[in-house]
Design a protein around this motif. Structure first.
Motif, PDB file in Angstrom:
ATOM      1  N   ASN A  51       0.813  -1.211   0.000  1.00 44.03           N
ATOM      2  CA  ASN A  51       0.000   0.000   0.000  1.00 44.03           C
ATOM      3  C   ASN A  51       0.850   1.267   0.000  1.00 44.03           C
ATOM      4  N   GLY A  52       2.136   1.131   0.316  1.00 47.96           N
ATOM      5  CA  GLY A  52       3.021   2.286   0.298  1.00 47.96           C
ATOM      6  C   GLY A  52       4.463   1.874   0.529  1.00 47.96           C
ATOM      7  N   HIS A  53       5.367   2.778   0.220  1.00 46.65           N
ATOM      8  CA  HIS A  53       6.793   2.521   0.436  1.00 46.65           C
ATOM      9  C   HIS A  53       7.530   3.846   0.566  1.00 46.65           C
ATOM     10  N   MET A  54       8.739   3.784   1.127  1.00 47.71           N
ATOM     11  CA  MET A  54       9.604   4.963   1.225  1.00 47.71           C
ATOM     12  C   MET A  54      11.053   4.491   1.316  1.00 47.71           C
ATOM     13  N   GLY A  55      11.958   5.238   0.683  1.00 49.16           N
ATOM     14  CA  GLY A  55      13.377   4.914   0.737  1.00 49.16           C
ATOM     15  C   GLY A  55      14.198   6.092   0.258  1.00 49.16           C
ATOM     16  N   GLY A  56      15.506   5.878   0.150  1.00 44.43           N
ATOM     17  CA  GLY A  56      16.393   6.934  -0.305  1.00 44.43           C
ATOM     18  C   GLY A  56      17.335   7.407   0.780  1.00 44.43           C
ATOM     19  N   LEU A  57      18.288   8.234   0.363  1.00 43.36           N
ATOM     20  CA  LEU A  57      19.367   8.678   1.236  1.00 43.36           C
ATOM     21  C   LEU A  57      18.864   9.411   2.477  1.00 43.36           C
ATOM     22  N   ILE A  58      17.815  10.220   2.345  1.00 39.07           N
ATOM     23  CA  ILE A  58      17.338  11.008   3.477  1.00 39.07           C
ATOM     24  C   ILE A  58      16.142  10.353   4.167  1.00 39.07           C
ATOM     25  N   SER A  59      15.789   9.137   3.744  1.00 36.90           N
ATOM     26  CA  SER A  59      14.724   8.421   4.423  1.00 36.90           C
ATOM     27  C   SER A  59      15.189   8.033   5.821  1.00 36.90           C
ATOM     28  N   THR A 133      -3.992   4.880  -3.840  1.00 30.45           N
ATOM     29  CA  THR A 133      -5.338   5.420  -3.656  1.00 30.45           C
ATOM     30  C   THR A 133      -6.314   4.422  -4.287  1.00 30.45           C
ATOM     31  N   LYS A 134      -7.556   4.797  -4.477  1.00 25.44           N
ATOM     32  CA  LYS A 134      -8.557   3.836  -4.946  1.00 25.44           C
ATOM     33  C   LYS A 134      -8.169   3.172  -6.268  1.00 25.44           C
ATOM     34  N   LYS A 135      -7.776   3.966  -7.249  1.00 22.74           N
ATOM     35  CA  LYS A 135      -7.508   3.407  -8.574  1.00 22.74           C
ATOM     36  C   LYS A 135      -6.056   3.565  -9.019  1.00 22.74           C
ATOM     37  N   LEU A 136      -5.260   4.314  -8.265  1.00 17.51           N
ATOM     38  CA  LEU A 136      -3.914   4.647  -8.712  1.00 17.51           C
ATOM     39  C   LEU A 136      -2.884   4.264  -7.664  1.00 17.51           C
ATOM     40  N   TYR A 137      -1.687   3.943  -8.151  1.00 19.58           N
ATOM     41  CA  TYR A 137      -0.526   3.869  -7.264  1.00 19.58           C
ATOM     42  C   TYR A 137       0.416   4.996  -7.673  1.00 19.58           C
ATOM     43  N   TRP A 138       0.643   5.931  -6.750  1.00 22.12           N
ATOM     44  CA  TRP A 138       1.466   7.111  -7.010  1.00 22.12           C
ATOM     45  C   TRP A 138       2.909   6.843  -6.583  1.00 22.12           C
ATOM     46  N   SER A 139       3.843   7.419  -7.302  1.00 25.30           N
ATOM     47  CA  SER A 139       5.258   7.279  -6.935  1.00 25.30           C
ATOM     48  C   SER A 139       5.979   8.593  -7.154  1.00 25.30           C
ATOM     49  N   GLY A 191       4.981   9.940 -10.706  1.00 25.68           N
ATOM     50  CA  GLY A 191       4.360   8.971 -11.598  1.00 25.68           C
ATOM     51  C   GLY A 191       3.104   8.377 -11.020  1.00 25.68           C
ATOM     52  N   ALA A 192       2.330   7.720 -11.908  1.00 26.23           N
ATOM     53  CA  ALA A 192       1.101   7.064 -11.488  1.00 26.23           C
ATOM     54  C   ALA A 192       0.866   5.839 -12.351  1.00 26.23           C
ATOM     55  N   SER A 193       0.433   4.756 -11.706  1.00 25.68           N
ATOM     56  CA  SER A 193       0.058   3.530 -12.410  1.00 25.68           C
ATOM     57  C   SER A 193      -1.412   3.261 -12.154  1.00 25.68           C
ATOM     58  N   MET A 194      -2.128   2.859 -13.219  1.00 25.53           N
ATOM     59  CA  MET A 194      -3.576   2.681 -13.106  1.00 25.53           C
ATOM     60  C   MET A 194      -4.009   1.412 -13.829  1.00 25.53           C
ATOM     61  N   PRO A 198      -9.260  -5.103 -16.060  1.00 20.64           N
ATOM     62  CA  PRO A 198      -8.607  -6.174 -15.305  1.00 20.64           C
ATOM     63  C   PRO A 198      -7.330  -6.708 -15.956  1.00 20.64           C
ATOM     64  N   GLU A 199      -7.250  -6.657 -17.276  1.00 22.90           N
ATOM     65  CA  GLU A 199      -6.094  -7.219 -17.969  1.00 22.90           C
ATOM     66  C   GLU A 199      -5.001  -6.197 -18.251  1.00 22.90           C
ATOM     67  N   LEU A 200      -5.280  -4.921 -18.053  1.00 30.21           N
ATOM     68  CA  LEU A 200      -4.360  -3.898 -18.548  1.00 30.21           C
ATOM     69  C   LEU A 200      -4.053  -2.849 -17.489  1.00 30.21           C
ATOM     70  N   LYS A 201      -2.758  -2.636 -17.259  1.00 34.97           N
ATOM     71  CA  LYS A 201      -2.283  -1.513 -16.446  1.00 34.97           C
ATOM     72  C   LYS A 201      -1.467  -0.589 -17.343  1.00 34.97           C
ATOM     73  N   VAL A 202      -1.592   0.709 -17.114  1.00 36.07           N
ATOM     74  CA  VAL A 202      -0.779   1.692 -17.823  1.00 36.07           C
ATOM     75  C   VAL A 202      -0.156   2.627 -16.792  1.00 36.07           C
ATOM     76  N   GLY A 203       0.962   3.233 -17.160  1.00 33.91           N
ATOM     77  CA  GLY A 203       1.640   4.135 -16.236  1.00 33.91           C
ATOM     78  C   GLY A 203       2.346   5.254 -16.954  1.00 33.91           C
ATOM     79  N   ILE A 204       2.537   6.342 -16.234  1.00 33.57           N
ATOM     80  CA  ILE A 204       3.242   7.503 -16.778  1.00 33.57           C
ATOM     81  C   ILE A 204       4.003   8.181 -15.638  1.00 33.57           C
TER      82      ILE A 204
END
Length: 490
Positions: A51-59, A133-139, A191-194, A198-204
């Motif tokens: 449901n979420g993640h965090m990382g990086g040098l200042i994490s 979120t409901k329909k998207l995974y934000w990054s 970015g966001a993945s949606m 059911p068969e197709l995910k797209v991202g930008i």
């Protein structure tokens, strides 16, 4: 003035390397590690079941435990032990180099390509996080990227070793290929993945870029014509740069003083630091696009294009060009090689020809005040087939498009993905390297996920024979699950 300029350049290089990331290759082995959030760097449609993640040098904690770092090195034609190795005879207890004897130099020449490249890159992830979120995974990511590519023509080394009278040396040689390509910049991406069906995910992912420094060789056309005991060098050279250390006001050859003159405005250390580019004075933009399609429950296909973009360089821009014809006597290559003979005298080419060459080339600064560079664009196409919920196999094509050239790699993989672990073994065939075995592992220990991977494991074990080195490692904080059980390719 020279010492101060060197000091300023050192400050720039240190600042870049301490906070840098590159157009170095993203690890192919990472592509099918589907519990690892960083896979979205290769295809923005990818999303983990967290449901979420965090990382990086200042994490907090994770960034200090093991920073997200990606280091790459590539040599297109020779390894360390082709150039430096243990000697024999009177040198049996010493390391020698390939030009210690004429025979050794000839062997080294045989390993060279028409144009040879030495490339180093380092990626440093300052911060990344994502959430569902409901329909998207934000990054989101903030990353510094730095790459250095040095190139030189193999024909020039062959000419120096064999001499222009050698039967292997053509009377008309194309010695083009000298070059320096250096770029450092900050990337901030959202970015966001949606799942649109059911068969197709797209991202930008859209990425704002802030250039720090750039040096690039636009053109180095060098041609050598041999006539009897003399040579004619014809050249057309163009280079440009943007850097925060000093302003190059003018560069020209002083015919009366018989010397190359540079006029610079030197900047103070605080000005250099303030001028590193993070204020977006060298702005740029890039975009990543991706898709993943489920052909059947156990078979998926995917495709992505990353780093479609450019940087506009405006800070302390300088462009230098020169060209002309230069006549000089032929080269006897044997005179430049020790050949285990302490009586051999080595001519000083620089002292003999430097002033005359600079005079003829007429090197000078042009009036360019800004310029644009395009990023290397990467194309990925592949698929995976799972035989169980946890075990599957994959195939992947990667192409890198830069300066009108396409460099390709094809990889096959065996992959394991569960709720807690991602592991992969890959074999990759590149255009100039066929012994690339990769291993990747990511394990979740409570809320922490640790990962390490390499596309060239054997070369990390035996670095003296390595032409490619690639290591990526880091730690993520992981939050929750979308499902009770992570599927292999979801």
């Amino acid at each position: 003035m020279l010492k101060k300029n060197i000091y300023q350049i050192f400050i720039v290089i240190a600042a870049v390397l301490l906070s840098s990331n590159a157009w170095a290759q993203e690890s192919i082995s990472m592509y099918n590690m589907r519990t690892l959030p960083q896979t979205s760097r290769l295809n923005p449609a990818f999303q983990t079941d967290y449901n979420g993640h965090m990382g990086g040098l200042i994490s907090p904690f994770s960034g200090q435990l093991l920073p997200d770092l990606d280091i790459n090195f590539h040599s297109s034609s020779f390894a360390y032990n082709d150039f430096i190795y243990g000697g024999d005879g009177i040198y049996s207890d010493s390391l020698i180099w390939a030009f210690n004897s004429h025979d050794d130099a000839l062997k080294f020449v045989d390993k060279l390509d028409k144009v040879n490249h030495l490339t180093f890159g380092i990626n440093n992830n300052i911060l990344n996080f994502g959430f569902r979120t409901k329909k998207l995974y934000w990054s989101f990511n903030a990353t510094t990227r730095t790459n250095v590519d040095l190139s030189f023509p193999g024909g020039l080394v062959e000419l120096m070793v064999k001499g222009n009278a050698h039967p292997d040396i053509s009377p008309n040689m194309d010695l083009s290929g000298f070059g320096v390509d250096f770029m450092s910049y900050l990337e901030v991406g959202l970015g966001a993945s949606m799942e649109i069906m059911p068969e197709l995910k797209v991202g930008i992912k859209a990425k704002a870029l802030a250039g720090v420094a750039n040096v690039e060789t636009v053109k180095t056309d060098l041609y050598l014509d041999s006539y009897n005991d003399s040579l004619i060098l014809q050249s057309d050279i163009q280079m440009r740069a943007s850097q925060p250390a000093f302003i190059l006001e003018d560069l020209y050859y002083d015919f009366q003083g018989d010397s190359l003159v540079s006029e610079t405005t030197e900047l103070e250390t605080n000005e250099i630091i303030n001028n590193l580019g993070y204020d977006f004075s060298n702005p740029g933009f890039a975009i990543d696009l991706g898709a993943e399609y489920e052909i059947m429950p156990e078979l998926k296909a995917f495709a992505s294009v990353t780093d479609i973009g450019f940087i506009q360089w405006n800070t302390n821009v300088a462009e230098v060009s020169g060209g002309g014809k230069f006549f000089f006597e032929g080269i006897d290559g044997v005179n430049y090689i020790d050949d285990n003979d302490t009586t051999t005298t080595e001519p000083d080419i620089g002292e003999t020809y430097e002033d005359s060459l600079l005079r003829v080339l007429d090197i000078k600064k042009t009036g360019v005040s800004s310029y644009k560079t395009w990023l290397p664009t990467r194309v990925y196409v592949g698929g995976t087939y799972n035989i169980t919920d946890a075990i599957g196999f994959g195939g992947l094509y990667r192409g890198v498009i830069h300066d009108g050239e396409l460099n390709s790699a094809v990889s096959i993989s065996a992959n394991a993905n569960t709720n807690h672990i991602s592991a992969t073994i890959t074999y990759t065939v590149m255009e100039d390297n066929f012994d690339n075995i990769g291993i990747g592992f990511a394990g979740r220990f409570g809320p922490l996920q640790m990962y390490i991977m390499s596309d060239h494991v054997l070369e990390e074990v035996f670095p003296q024979t390595a032409r490619d080195i690639n290591i990526r490692m880091g730690v993520n904080w992981i939050f929750g699950y979308k499902k009770d059980k992570a599927a292999l390719i979801e």
